[in-house]
Write an enzyme that holds these catalytic residues in place. Structure first.
Site, PDB file in Angstrom:
ATOM      1  N   ALA A  25      -2.605  -0.526   0.100  1.00 60.70           N
ATOM      2  CA  ALA A  25      -1.629   0.355   0.757  1.00 60.70           C
ATOM      3  C   ALA A  25      -0.885   1.319  -0.185  1.00 60.70           C
ATOM      4  O   ALA A  25      -0.898   2.537   0.037  1.00 60.70           O
ATOM      5  CB  ALA A  25      -0.648  -0.499   1.567  1.00 60.70           C
ATOM      6  N   ARG A  27      -7.180   6.326   7.128  1.00 59.93           N
ATOM      7  CA  ARG A  27      -7.092   4.887   7.434  1.00 59.93           C
ATOM      8  C   ARG A  27      -5.794   4.654   8.228  1.00 59.93           C
ATOM      9  O   ARG A  27      -4.730   5.122   7.813  1.00 59.93           O
ATOM     10  CB  ARG A  27      -7.113   4.057   6.136  1.00 59.93           C
ATOM     11  CG  ARG A  27      -8.444   4.194   5.384  1.00 59.93           C
ATOM     12  CD  ARG A  27      -8.608   3.130   4.320  1.00 59.93           C
ATOM     13  NE  ARG A  27      -8.869   1.843   4.898  1.00 59.93           N
ATOM     14  CZ  ARG A  27      -8.835   0.687   4.197  1.00 59.93           C
ATOM     15  NH1 ARG A  27      -8.543   0.712   2.910  1.00 59.93           N
ATOM     16  NH2 ARG A  27      -9.082  -0.467   4.788  1.00 59.93           N
ATOM     17  N   GLN A  59     -12.618  -8.129  -1.772  1.00 62.50           N
ATOM     18  CA  GLN A  59     -11.584  -7.644  -2.705  1.00 62.50           C
ATOM     19  C   GLN A  59     -11.085  -8.757  -3.635  1.00 62.50           C
ATOM     20  O   GLN A  59     -10.691  -8.490  -4.771  1.00 62.50           O
ATOM     21  CB  GLN A  59     -10.378  -7.084  -1.927  1.00 62.50           C
ATOM     22  CG  GLN A  59     -10.634  -5.776  -1.207  1.00 62.50           C
ATOM     23  CD  GLN A  59     -11.044  -5.987   0.225  1.00 62.50           C
ATOM     24  OE1 GLN A  59     -11.665  -6.999   0.563  1.00 62.50           O
ATOM     25  NE2 GLN A  59     -10.747  -5.031   1.081  1.00 62.50           N
ATOM     26  N   ASP A  95       0.162  -4.345   4.401  1.00 63.51           N
ATOM     27  CA  ASP A  95      -0.179  -2.953   4.722  1.00 63.51           C
ATOM     28  C   ASP A  95       0.881  -2.311   5.602  1.00 63.51           C
ATOM     29  O   ASP A  95       1.045  -1.089   5.607  1.00 63.51           O
ATOM     30  CB  ASP A  95      -1.542  -2.879   5.398  1.00 63.51           C
ATOM     31  CG  ASP A  95      -2.629  -3.146   4.367  1.00 63.51           C
ATOM     32  OD1 ASP A  95      -2.924  -4.325   4.122  1.00 63.51           O
ATOM     33  OD2 ASP A  95      -3.113  -2.168   3.770  1.00 63.51           O
TER      34      ASP A  95
HETATM   35  O1  MRU Z   1      -8.731  -2.680   3.074  1.00 63.69           O
HETATM   36  P1  MRU Z   1      -7.913  -2.694   1.827  1.00 63.69           P
HETATM   37  O2  MRU Z   1      -8.629  -3.194   0.631  1.00 63.69           O
HETATM   38  O3  MRU Z   1      -7.208  -1.375   1.601  1.00 63.69           O
HETATM   39  O4  MRU Z   1      -6.773  -3.760   2.168  1.00 63.69           O
HETATM   40  C1  MRU Z   1      -5.816  -4.052   1.185  1.00 63.69           C
HETATM   41  C2  MRU Z   1      -4.858  -5.104   1.579  1.00 63.69           C
HETATM   42  O5  MRU Z   1      -4.902  -5.643   2.669  1.00 63.69           O
HETATM   43  C3  MRU Z   1      -3.765  -5.386   0.611  1.00 63.69           C
HETATM   44  O6  MRU Z   1      -3.399  -6.733   0.647  1.00 63.69           O
HETATM   45  C4  MRU Z   1      -2.540  -4.531   0.953  1.00 63.69           C
HETATM   46  O7  MRU Z   1      -2.907  -3.188   1.083  1.00 63.69           O
HETATM   47  C5  MRU Z   1      -1.471  -4.653  -0.038  1.00 63.69           C
HETATM   48  S1  MRU Z   1      -1.882  -3.855  -1.540  1.00 63.69           S
HETATM   49  C6  MRU Z   1      -0.577  -3.964  -2.604  1.00 63.69           C
END
Ligand code: MRU
Length: 349
Positions: A47, A88, A197, A238
């Protein structure tokens, strides 16, 4: 420092997170359209990193314009913002960053700033967001580090680390700060299907910092909790609604329920730019549905039978009742979140 994204004279340079950990390569985005593409394809993700990337995308759009004046650039500015906003839907930091740029542009229009001035101020604002993001991660990390035990296992889901921010991280910032505070933390990183991830990114960046890390498959957390190997859970977010309901990577909700069942604290770490007081509850948070290919295939190899039904929501919402505390750069908030979030907003403004 992990080079998540960096401004260069040619454009924005991103480490390609789709290739990590096996390949450390970079993508250079020289136009705002390319920044939008880099966000959609998850070369950059997380995010706070998405928000700052969009800010730099707007700066690129301004710098590359052929419009002769600020007022003639206004319609193009709106187009640039609309394109970046369409990338997104779930992480509110994206919209927060775009709104911040829109406010700045409105001010500049009102004061009849020259286009050169507009370009300079927009780029300076993007740089400010970048620096603030790192500072916020460090501050919230220090608050959160105090909450972790002196010794023990900490489970995290997805990647809320340096790679998901401009540096240091939110959930991983809390873990980094705890380690800097002299605590002995063993991290358990959920692999985080389907995009992995945790297995790819969290493991890579924590290993670079020599923080003991063990990757587990997403279905192993309950068993480890029951065995007493996990003393706390810390995840990123997010979007956090006004009542504390928290959208984060799909699977976070499962972990929160498991933590509650086992009496383990479940912490959410996020900068204030992730808090969305305009959204009352988690039910109103838009959840991105991503391509079925992320589930049916891995590494170019098909895993599922042709024609099978596929569901791929990228995020879920953890109801506030499962959240032990929300850790922000403004402080640590506790339930009832409708009151504590509102109070913290009032104090800070
Ligand atoms: O789909 P992504 O990889 O963008 O999702 C990321 C997450 O869900 C993270 O936990 C969130 O963005 C927090 S990042 C500091």
């Amino acid at each position: 420092m992990i080079p998540t994204l960096a401004w260069t004279p040619e454009g924005v340079r991103f480490i390609d997170q789709t290739k990590l950990p096996l390949e450390e390569s970079f993508v250079l985005a020289t136009t705002y359209e390319q920044v939008a593409e880099v966000i959609v394809t998850m070369v950059v993700r997380g995010a706070p990193a998405i928000g700052v990337s969009a800010a730099y995308g707007i700066a690129l759009g301004a710098l590359r314009t052929t419009a002769p004046t600020t007022s003639l650039f206004a319609a193009e500015f709106d187009l640039i913002c609309t394109r970046l906003a369409s990338t997104r839907p779930t992480a509110v930091n994206l919209f927060w960053a775009i709104d911040r740029m829109k406010c700045l542009f409105d001010e500049l229009l009102a004061e009849s700033a020259t286009l050169d001035k507009v370009k300079e101020r927009i780029l300076a604002e993007a740089h400010a967001m970048y620096e603030e993001d790192i500072a916020n991660c460090r501050t919230l990390g220090a608050f959160g580090g105090e909450l972790l035990p002196a010794e023990g296992g900490v489970l995290t889901h997805c990647n809320a680390g340096a790679l998901a921010t401009c540096g240091y991280g939110t959930a991983l910032g809390v873990i980094r700060a705890a380690v800097e505070q002299g605590k002995h933390i063993q991290v358990f990183a959920d692999e985080t299907r389907p995009f992995l991830q945790g297995a790819r990114l969290t493991a890579w960046e924590l290993m670079a910092d020599h923080i003991p890390t063990t990757v587990i498959c997403d279905n192993m957390a309950a068993s480890l909790m029951r065995a007493g190997r996990i003393q706390a859970v810390v995840v990123g977010a997010d979007r956090i609604a006004a009542n504390g309901d928290t959208a984060n990577k799909i699977g976070t909700y499962n972990v929160a329920i498991l933590a509650k069942e086992h009496g383990i604290p479940f912490y959410v770490a996020a900068p204030w730019s992730t808090i969305d007081l305009a959204t009352e509850t988690g039910d109103a948070i838009p959840i991105e549905e991503r391509s079925p290919l992320e589930v049916t295939h891995h590494g170019g190899k098909q895993l599922t039978p042709n024609g099978v039904g596929i569901c791929n929501p990228a995020f879920d919402v953890t109801p506030a009742k499962y959240v032990t505390a929300i850790i922000t750069e403004r402080g640590v908030l506790r339930a009832p979140y409708t009151e504590s979030l509102k109070q913290m907003e009032l104090v800070a403004t």
